[in-house]
Structures are given as C-alpha cells and as structure tokens.
Scaffold this active site. Structure first.
Site, PDB file in Angstrom:
ATOM      1  N   PHE A  33       1.933  -3.508   4.036  1.00  0.00           N
ATOM      2  CA  PHE A  33       2.322  -4.611   4.240  1.00  0.00           C
ATOM      3  C   PHE A  33       3.499  -4.598   4.374  1.00  0.00           C
ATOM      4  O   PHE A  33       4.408  -4.136   3.338  1.00  0.00           O
ATOM      5  CB  PHE A  33       1.385  -5.663   3.993  1.00  0.00           C
ATOM      6  CG  PHE A  33       0.009  -5.414   4.286  1.00  0.00           C
ATOM      7  CD1 PHE A  33      -0.702  -4.940   5.159  1.00  0.00           C
ATOM      8  CD2 PHE A  33      -0.979  -6.480   3.832  1.00  0.00           C
ATOM      9  CE1 PHE A  33      -1.729  -4.593   5.849  1.00  0.00           C
ATOM     10  CE2 PHE A  33      -2.047  -6.244   4.511  1.00  0.00           C
ATOM     11  CZ  PHE A  33      -2.648  -5.306   5.255  1.00  0.00           C
TER      12      PHE A  33
ATOM     13  N   GLU B 144      -1.142   5.243  13.435  1.00  0.00           N
ATOM     14  CA  GLU B 144      -0.891   6.771  12.345  1.00  0.00           C
ATOM     15  C   GLU B 144      -0.973   7.556  13.519  1.00  0.00           C
ATOM     16  O   GLU B 144      -0.627   8.832  13.145  1.00  0.00           O
ATOM     17  CB  GLU B 144      -1.830   6.743  10.802  1.00  0.00           C
ATOM     18  CG  GLU B 144      -1.069   7.042  10.095  1.00  0.00           C
ATOM     19  CD  GLU B 144      -1.442   7.878   8.706  1.00  0.00           C
ATOM     20  OE1 GLU B 144      -1.334   8.656   8.420  1.00  0.00           O
ATOM     21  OE2 GLU B 144      -3.093   6.942   8.586  1.00  0.00           O
TER      22      GLU B 144
ATOM     23  N   CYS C 122       0.550  -0.962  -0.498  1.00  0.00           N
ATOM     24  CA  CYS C 122      -0.002  -0.044   0.150  1.00  0.00           C
ATOM     25  C   CYS C 122       0.679   1.294   0.360  1.00  0.00           C
ATOM     26  O   CYS C 122       0.366   2.227  -0.195  1.00  0.00           O
ATOM     27  CB  CYS C 122      -0.802  -0.214   1.127  1.00  0.00           C
ATOM     28  SG  CYS C 122      -2.206  -1.526   1.321  1.00  0.00           S
TER      29      CYS C 122
ATOM     30  N   HIS D 241      -8.977   1.525  -0.027  1.00  0.00           N
ATOM     31  CA  HIS D 241      -7.595   1.948  -0.335  1.00  0.00           C
ATOM     32  C   HIS D 241      -7.759   1.476  -1.515  1.00  0.00           C
ATOM     33  O   HIS D 241      -8.245   0.210  -2.004  1.00  0.00           O
ATOM     34  CB  HIS D 241      -7.393   0.552   0.798  1.00  0.00           C
ATOM     35  CG  HIS D 241      -6.171   0.864   1.059  1.00  0.00           C
ATOM     36  ND1 HIS D 241      -5.927   1.762   0.085  1.00  0.00           N
ATOM     37  CD2 HIS D 241      -5.536   0.568   1.828  1.00  0.00           C
ATOM     38  CE1 HIS D 241      -4.098   0.978   0.545  1.00  0.00           C
ATOM     39  NE2 HIS D 241      -3.998   0.235   1.483  1.00  0.00           N
TER      40      HIS D 241
ATOM     41  N   LYS E  68      -9.200   7.818   1.443  1.00  0.00           N
ATOM     42  CA  LYS E  68     -10.386   6.660   1.566  1.00  0.00           C
ATOM     43  C   LYS E  68     -11.292   6.017   2.132  1.00  0.00           C
ATOM     44  O   LYS E  68     -11.989   4.913   1.777  1.00  0.00           O
ATOM     45  CB  LYS E  68      -9.296   5.565   2.360  1.00  0.00           C
ATOM     46  CG  LYS E  68      -8.103   5.449   1.238  1.00  0.00           C
ATOM     47  CD  LYS E  68      -6.803   4.545   2.426  1.00  0.00           C
ATOM     48  CE  LYS E  68      -5.276   4.189   2.024  1.00  0.00           C
ATOM     49  NZ  LYS E  68      -4.738   5.504   1.814  1.00  0.00           N
TER      50      LYS E  68
END
Length: 412
Positions: free
Chosen positions: A398, A313, A163, A339, A334
């Site tokens: 990831f 975050e 991502c 996403h 998003k």
C-alpha cells in the site's frame, strides 16, 4: 567493485510450520494454514478466517523475562533470527559485532498493545497505561530486540513499506553488504496483526476474503478470488559477503543477484493499472544481476488474491519479461499461509531459496479457474519438480511501494 552476497542461514515462523523445514514441507504438500480466528470473537466481523501461527512458545527461543517485554511480532522475529543464526553456523564470538547488522522490518508493529492500552486509558486513566507501551508497540523493536538478544552492533534498520517491508529489508541488507558496511546481515520481516482493529481495518477496506471455507478463501489468480486472508509470522535470513562465507567454510544456499525498488506514484491502495511500477522493479533486479529476462525460471508473485493485485501483477510480469512471461512458473505462497503483511517478503524469499535448492516450485493452492486477464502459468493443481536457476520474489505495498529480489543458484 561491489561484493557478492550469499544466503547462509534461514529461519521461519509460519502458519503451517515453525521451522523452515516444516514450512517448506507444508508448501510441498499443499497444506493450507487457514482456520476460524481464535484470538477474539468474530461474531460481528465479515472476515472469519485467518492464518494463525500454531504451537509457538516464545520460551523455546528466549529468556521468559525477555519474552514478557516483547509483543508477538518481536517474539516471532527473535525466534526466526535464532533459527537462521543456528542454521548459518556463525560463531558470533569470532565476529566483529560492528560488522554484523540487522535489517528486519514490520509493517505495523503491535496493534494489540495499542488496543489494550487505549482501553485502559479510557477506563482507568492515563496513569495506568503500561510504561512499556511505546517500546513494545513501535515497529522497529523487532530489529532492536534481535540486535539486543544476539549482541549485533552493526547497522540496525527497520524498513516500513507495508506489504513490501520484508523484501525491501532484505534488499537493503544486500546493498549494505555489497557496499562494505557490514559482512553479515540478519534480514527479513515479521508481523502479528490478527487482532480486532487489524481485521476490522482491512475488512473496511474490502481487502479481506469473506469466505468461511479454508480451501476456497485465499485463491490467488482465480476468477472467484475475493480478497486475502490475514496471516502472521516471520521470515529471517542470514546474508553475508561471499568472501566472508568462504573464509569460514559456510554452507551456501543461494546467491542474491539483484534488487529493484520503485514506486507507482498512483494510489494509496491500488497498484498501477498497467503494472509499470512493479514491472520496472523486476527489470531493475534483473539488470542489477547482469542477467536477461530469459534467465528467469520462476516468479514468486505477491499474489494477494485481491482482484486488482492479481490482474495488475500479471500485467507487470508480462511487461517485465515480454514473451518469456508465458514460459516461467509463477505461484503465490499466500494461497497457503495467507498474507503475512510485513513478513510476507521474508518468508517468500525463503521459498525462492528452497525452490532453487530442492528443484521444486510449489502449487498455487485453491486456484481452479484463472480469472479474466490472468493468463500465465500459475502452477495450478500440483507443484512441479524442475531446475530453478533464477527466481524473482515480488512484493507490492500500500502506498505504491514495489520491491523485487532476484535469487540465483550459487556458482563459485
């Protein structure tokens, strides 16, 4: 002395509009691009919603024969790249093609080609598999096809960091121009993974929202967030050295000021709990730009609507910006387009540029009550008109990949 890098063209294929203008207007209007998945029967699937691109016709952007040799992720990239090139006003016949490169990444490539041909393999045997399976499936083919379509012979790379792909791709293009390896780079991300194995895989990870209400599915930073909605599309920008842009009289949208990239070295899917990796990426981008945390007006958060991402975050933003974190506007694109995986950083970079150009920060749709530990200003309710001089775009992938790009208002 490294060269200054500016943004001179933009293109976007998204679930709420197949141009930068329609996409941006959709965000300003809080248009939510979620609906029931139409590509396959979701009866046995926990996740029923996705953010599908609507009304896209590859033949509007390329030769039909070329389109047939491309999977959707490549088609989206070529379409967004064509828009960006046209927007930039670049006359490629006057450029040295070896100084115009491509840095367009896809996190996955084509799972659809794999699915379809694996079924053929099992049912009809190995000799019936499509001879073009491999070149249609592999993730570098978006960058390859853009290069072929437009005759771009410079550096051609495909960064794959899940991502964080789109943001890393733009960051590496920025570095390429700074260093002098190219004058112009087409940069961004692309993805098209709304297919049975894609949705099943992310569902098995419990990463996807199981809500069937489009207005309450992707709700970043909300106490009731339950995962992300899978989106698709592409965001591509034209970056060039300031010197090159000025020499041809280009319209300059904004300047890329800094780039930070780190790793959490922690867990294959969860961000580091203290937010230290993402924070360092932000700090590095600010430092790279020669600015201070107080100069940041706005953060386009990765903001996936998963419990861990949004909480960690938030910690990262506070760690990076200190007390100033409470004074910046934060939002998640998003919340309206889902996403876009490897394409997320591409379209979210465009959002930062448009926020600077328009003086507007869009709302985080679906956010009603902030979750525990989520205590920043996430632009709840309505978007805000404000002067944006400096924006950060965050992407976290990831594997622990963190990337941040700093975009700032261009001043000669």
């Amino acid at each position: 002395m490294s060269r200054r890098v500016v943004v001179t063209g933009m293109g976007a294929i998204t679930p709420i509009g197949n141009s930068v203008e329609s996409f941006w207007n959709g965000l300003k209007e809080k248009k939510v691009g979620f609906g029931p998945i139409s590509y396959f029967d979701t009866t046995d699937y926990k996740a029923k919603l996705a953010a599908e691109v609507k009304g896209f016709n590859a033949k509007d952007y390329m030769d039909p024969k070329a389109a047939r040799r491309m999977e959707m992720f490549s088609q989206y990239a070529v379409a967004a790249a064509k828009q960006a090139l046209e927007d930039s006003g670049l006359d490629l016949s006057k450029e040295d093609p070896f100084m115009v490169g491509v840095s367009i990444g896809s996190g996955i490539g084509s799972m659809q080609a794999f699915e379809k041909n694996y079924k053929i393999l099992l049912e009809k045997g190995p000799n019936r598999v499509n001879p073009l399976l491999v070149p249609m499936m592999i993730s570098n083919m978006a960058a390859g096809n853009v290069s072929i379509q437009f005759g771009l012979k410079g550096k051609n790379i495909n960064v794959v960091t899940a991502c964080a792909t789109g943001t890393h791709s733009i960051g590496e293009a920025y570095r390429t121009i700074q260093y002098g390896d190219a004058d112009v780079m087409l940069a961004g991300g692309t993805e098209a993974s709304i297919c049975p194995i894609g949705v099943a895989g992310f569902s098995a990870l419990t990463a996807l929202s199981t809500s069937d209400d489009p207005l309450h599915a992707s709700r970043p930073f909300d106490e009731n967030r339950d995962g992300f909605v899978m989106g698709e599309g592409s965001g591509v920008v034209v970056l060039e050295s300031l010197e090159h842009a000025l020499a041809r009289g280009a319209k300059i949208y904004a300047e890329v000021g800094g780039y930070g990239a780190t790793s959490d070295a922690y867990h294959i899917t969860s961000p580091a709990e203290d937010g230290s990796g993402a924070a360092r990426a932000m700090v590095n981008a600010i430092k790279d730009a020669g600015l201070k945390s107080e100069d940041v007006d706005y953060v386009n958060a990765h903001g996936t609507s998963t419990h861990h991402n949004d909480l960690f975050e938030t910690k990262a933003i506070k760690l990076a910006l200190g007390d100033h974190a409470y004074k910046v506007k934060v939002n998640s694109t998003k919340s309206m387009i889902g996403h876009l995986l490897g394409a997320a950083g591409g379209v979210e970079f465009i959002v930062c540029v448009k926020s600077i150009e328009d003086g507007f920060v869009h709302a985080t749709a679906g956010l009603e009550k902030e979750g525990e530990g989520c205590d920043l200003d996430y632009t709840k309710g309505e978007g805000v008109s404000m002067n944006v001089n400096c924006a950060l775009s965050n992407s976290l992938g990831f594997g622990g990949h963190n990337a941040t790009i700093l975009v700032k208002k261009y001043q000669g």
